[in-house]
Design a protein around this motif. Structure first.
Motif, mmCIF file in Angstrom:
data_model
loop_
_atom_site.group_PDB
_atom_site.id
_atom_site.type_symbol
_atom_site.label_atom_id
_atom_site.label_comp_id
_atom_site.label_asym_id
_atom_site.label_seq_id
_atom_site.Cartn_x
_atom_site.Cartn_y
_atom_site.Cartn_z
ATOM 1 N N CYS A 26 0.822 -1.218 0.000
ATOM 2 C CA CYS A 26 0.000 0.000 0.000
ATOM 3 C C CYS A 26 0.852 1.263 0.000
ATOM 4 O O CYS A 26 0.370 2.337 -0.342
ATOM 5 C CB CYS A 26 -0.925 0.001 1.213
ATOM 6 S SG CYS A 26 -2.076 -1.384 1.246
ATOM 7 N N LEU A 38 -5.779 -0.485 1.059
ATOM 8 C CA LEU A 38 -5.240 -0.223 2.401
ATOM 9 C C LEU A 38 -6.244 -0.563 3.488
ATOM 10 O O LEU A 38 -5.891 -1.155 4.505
ATOM 11 C CB LEU A 38 -4.836 1.249 2.514
ATOM 12 C CG LEU A 38 -4.388 1.754 3.882
ATOM 13 C CD1 LEU A 38 -3.082 1.070 4.288
ATOM 14 C CD2 LEU A 38 -4.196 3.278 3.866
ATOM 15 N N HIS A 39 -7.494 -0.180 3.303
ATOM 16 C CA HIS A 39 -8.529 -0.294 4.331
ATOM 17 C C HIS A 39 -9.570 -1.322 3.909
ATOM 18 O O HIS A 39 -9.934 -1.386 2.736
ATOM 19 C CB HIS A 39 -9.188 1.076 4.556
ATOM 20 C CG HIS A 39 -9.944 1.179 5.838
ATOM 21 N ND1 HIS A 39 -11.164 0.572 6.046
ATOM 22 C CD2 HIS A 39 -9.644 1.813 7.006
ATOM 23 C CE1 HIS A 39 -11.595 0.831 7.270
ATOM 24 N NE2 HIS A 39 -10.695 1.577 7.874
ATOM 25 N N PRO A 40 -10.067 -2.139 4.841
ATOM 26 C CA PRO A 40 -11.077 -3.145 4.478
ATOM 27 C C PRO A 40 -12.397 -2.543 3.991
ATOM 28 O O PRO A 40 -13.156 -3.220 3.290
ATOM 29 C CB PRO A 40 -11.267 -3.938 5.778
ATOM 30 C CG PRO A 40 -10.763 -3.051 6.859
ATOM 31 C CD PRO A 40 -9.660 -2.244 6.257
ATOM 32 N N SER A 105 -8.036 6.515 1.013
ATOM 33 C CA SER A 105 -8.118 5.558 2.106
ATOM 34 C C SER A 105 -7.088 5.943 3.159
ATOM 35 O O SER A 105 -5.931 6.228 2.832
ATOM 36 C CB SER A 105 -7.839 4.143 1.584
ATOM 37 O OG SER A 105 -7.994 3.190 2.618
ATOM 38 N N VAL A 107 -5.599 5.158 7.276
ATOM 39 C CA VAL A 107 -5.559 4.281 8.445
ATOM 40 C C VAL A 107 -4.500 4.799 9.411
ATOM 41 O O VAL A 107 -3.372 5.089 8.992
ATOM 42 C CB VAL A 107 -5.223 2.825 8.048
ATOM 43 C CG1 VAL A 107 -5.013 1.962 9.286
ATOM 44 C CG2 VAL A 107 -6.320 2.226 7.191
ATOM 45 N N LEU A 113 -5.690 -2.642 11.960
ATOM 46 C CA LEU A 113 -6.065 -2.997 10.597
ATOM 47 C C LEU A 113 -4.835 -3.196 9.714
ATOM 48 O O LEU A 113 -4.929 -3.708 8.605
ATOM 49 C CB LEU A 113 -6.952 -1.911 9.981
ATOM 50 C CG LEU A 113 -8.314 -1.682 10.634
ATOM 51 C CD1 LEU A 113 -9.014 -0.492 9.996
ATOM 52 C CD2 LEU A 113 -9.181 -2.930 10.516
ATOM 53 N N ILE A 114 -3.658 -2.769 10.229
ATOM 54 C CA ILE A 114 -2.424 -2.867 9.467
ATOM 55 C C ILE A 114 -1.603 -4.063 9.939
ATOM 56 O O ILE A 114 -1.486 -4.323 11.140
ATOM 57 C CB ILE A 114 -1.588 -1.571 9.613
ATOM 58 C CG1 ILE A 114 -2.349 -0.390 9.023
ATOM 59 C CG2 ILE A 114 -0.251 -1.714 8.916
ATOM 60 C CD1 ILE A 114 -2.642 -0.510 7.547
ATOM 61 N N SER A 115 -1.037 -4.788 8.999
ATOM 62 C CA SER A 115 -0.201 -5.935 9.319
ATOM 63 C C SER A 115 1.018 -5.503 10.127
ATOM 64 O O SER A 115 1.548 -4.401 9.950
ATOM 65 C CB SER A 115 0.248 -6.639 8.037
ATOM 66 O OG SER A 115 1.225 -7.621 8.306
ATOM 67 N N PRO A 122 -2.933 -4.687 4.690
ATOM 68 C CA PRO A 122 -3.989 -4.908 5.687
ATOM 69 C C PRO A 122 -3.690 -6.154 6.522
ATOM 70 O O PRO A 122 -3.074 -7.110 6.042
ATOM 71 C CB PRO A 122 -5.244 -5.114 4.823
ATOM 72 C CG PRO A 122 -4.911 -4.533 3.487
ATOM 73 C CD PRO A 122 -3.449 -4.730 3.320
ATOM 74 N N SER A 123 -4.121 -6.145 7.783
ATOM 75 C CA SER A 123 -3.880 -7.296 8.652
ATOM 76 C C SER A 123 -4.699 -8.506 8.198
ATOM 77 O O SER A 123 -4.304 -9.652 8.439
ATOM 78 C CB SER A 123 -4.225 -6.940 10.103
ATOM 79 O OG SER A 123 -5.563 -6.452 10.196
#
Length: 223
Positions: A26, A38-40, A105, A107, A113-115, A122-123
């Protein structure tokens, strides 16, 4: 992009190798290819369609654009463009609305939400269409491993993208790519955007910048 202190950030398109493409995330600014969400909470499929011809639009630009402040959230700008020239201008040669669409997007840096890995992803994986990269929940009913945004894109992958030969036999991750599959030309060609910063000639924001000189400095010519 204009920065504080009289500096400007410029971007130049560079073709990436297959190995470099594997590290795209991202935080990668790029032209074309599939979007890396980036965001779900992603746009709905209908929101990614051209308002003129109603067909799905491929990604034109993905720009990582974090604001220059402390603890600024991750921010990605996505721009989609219809690939049909007639959708951009009417018969009177005036621009038509809805053939370009953009989304932002964002975060927070400490968001779950982030890995937690080294790459900005995203996680939880976001299921996307095998052909265009649009978010979707529809998948192949036979193998349940490959996702599609529509029956049209499923049929294209079945006939042209060789899924009929690979269905249930190959790990999708082994063949998945951010670029077009052989024989399928839905996406714009992918290039990474290399960025560089340069001082302006003066603190006057209206001063002229020698773009040609900067371009020649950061690109090489072929003999």
């Amino acid at each position: 992009r204009m920065e504080e202190g009289g500096r400007v950030t410029l971007g130049f398109a560079e073709e990436a190798t297959k190995e470099e493409e594997k590290n795209f995330d991202c935080g990668t600014s790029k032209i074309g290819g599939k979007p890396i969400w980036l965001h779900p909470e992603v746009p709905k499929l209908d929101d990614l369609c051209c308002d003129v011809c109603k067909w799905k639009m491929p990604l034109l630009l993905q720009i990582y654009s974090q604001l220059p402040v402390d603890n600024a959230p991750h921010r990605v700008i996505y721009i989609f463009s219809c690939s049909q020239p007639s959708c951009h201008y009417s018969l009177r040669n005036t621009p038509q609305k809805g053939s370009f669409k953009s989304y932002i997007s964002s975060v927070p840096q400490d968001s779950d939400l982030i890995s937690s890995g080294s790459r900005l992803l995203p996680s939880k994986p976001i299921n996307t269409c095998e052909i265009c990269g649009c978010p979707t929940t529809l998948k192949c009913s036979k193998c349940s491993q490959v996702f599609y945004c529509s029956r049209d894109h499923q049929e294209i992958d079945w006939r042209v993208g060789r899924h009929s030969n690979l269905c249930g036999k190959t790990d999708p991750a082994e063949t998945r790519s951010l670029t077009n599959k052989p024989g399928i030309n839905f996406l714009f060609k992918q290039y990474e955007i290399a960025q560089c910063s340069e001082d302006l000639q003066s603190t006057d924001t209206n001063s002229n910048i020698d773009l040609e000189a900067l371009k020649s400095k950061y690109t090489t010519s072929e003999d």
